[in-house]
Design a protein around this motif. Structure first.
Motif, short mmCIF file in Angstrom:
data_model
loop_
_atom_site.label_atom_id
_atom_site.label_comp_id
_atom_site.label_asym_id
_atom_site.label_seq_id
_atom_site.Cartn_x
_atom_site.Cartn_y
_atom_site.Cartn_z
N GLN A 100 7.96 7.62 -8.14
CA GLN A 100 7.77 8.03 -6.75
C GLN A 100 7.00 6.98 -5.96
O GLN A 100 6.84 7.12 -4.77
N GLU A 154 -2.75 5.33 4.12
CA GLU A 154 -1.59 6.01 3.56
C GLU A 154 -0.42 5.06 3.72
O GLU A 154 -0.08 4.66 4.84
N GLY A 187 2.68 5.65 2.23
CA GLY A 187 3.85 6.49 2.38
C GLY A 187 5.03 6.24 1.48
O GLY A 187 5.99 6.99 1.54
N LYS A 203 3.95 4.17 -4.74
CA LYS A 203 2.56 4.20 -4.29
C LYS A 203 2.44 5.04 -3.01
O LYS A 203 3.36 5.06 -2.19
N THR A 204 1.30 5.70 -2.86
CA THR A 204 1.09 6.57 -1.70
C THR A 204 -0.08 6.13 -0.83
O THR A 204 -0.08 6.38 0.37
N HIS A 205 -1.10 5.52 -1.43
CA HIS A 205 -2.31 5.16 -0.70
C HIS A 205 -2.87 3.82 -1.21
O HIS A 205 -2.65 3.46 -2.37
N GLY A 257 5.57 6.75 -1.65
CA GLY A 257 5.87 7.86 -2.55
C GLY A 257 5.53 9.23 -2.00
O GLY A 257 5.59 10.22 -2.71
N ILE A 258 5.18 9.32 -0.72
CA ILE A 258 4.79 10.60 -0.15
C ILE A 258 6.03 11.43 0.13
O ILE A 258 6.96 10.98 0.78
N GLY A 275 -0.93 6.22 -6.59
CA GLY A 275 0.30 6.97 -6.47
C GLY A 275 0.38 8.02 -7.55
O GLY A 275 -0.59 8.29 -8.27
N TYR A 276 1.56 8.58 -7.68
CA TYR A 276 1.80 9.60 -8.69
C TYR A 276 2.00 8.93 -10.05
O TYR A 276 1.98 7.71 -10.17
#
Length: 139
Positions: A39, A129, A131, A41-43, A133-134, A32-33
């Motif tokens: 924000q 993904e 999502g 986790k994203t992936h 934090g996306i 994540g970022y």
């Protein structure tokens, strides 16, 4: 050695979590970022059919630089020769021969700008993904 896909998707993200499941022989890294951005986790990068892994240099922030992958045991052996030499007495004698014979294995090398680095030898890897934090476009 291929770097494009994994680096394109995950490069410059922070590694938030590492989960190792010894029963299912899988390892999951959550990305994540910057953690202080809140924000999320994203992936997730999931390695399955893991036969060997080594991680080192953990830090409070672990920023991915690249992930390289090969199916060539000789390349793995060459890259990790110092590690293999230092660990020679700590793993079964035939393990390297068994790994070399298994042509279904992939050798992943995890490089970071700062923090955890290492390798994973496994049957498969996938990126999902998640999502959380996306940022979605409002258009």
């Amino acid at each position: 050695m291929a770097v494009d896909y994994y680096t394109d998707v995950l490069g410059d993200l922070f590694i938030h979590e590492m989960n190792i499941d010894f029963i299912s022989k899988s390892t999951t890294l959550a990305f994540g970022y910057h953690p202080e951005s809140h924000q999320g986790k994203t992936h997730e990068l999931k390695f399955t059919g893991v036969v060997w892994q080594e991680f080192r240099n953990f830090n409070c922030y672990n920023v991915l630089f690249d992930i390289e992958v090969t199916e060539d045991f000789a390349e793995f052996r060459s890259r990790e020769k110092d590690y293999l030499k230092s660990m020679k007495g700590y793993f079964p004698i035939d393990i390297l021969n068994e790994i070399e014979k298994d042509k279904s294995l992939h050798y992943f090398f995890i490089g970071t700008s700062v923090g955890v680095e290492g390798f994973v030898i496994c049957k498969e890897a996938s990126v999902k993904e998640i999502g959380v934090g996306i940022k979605k476009s409002s258009t």
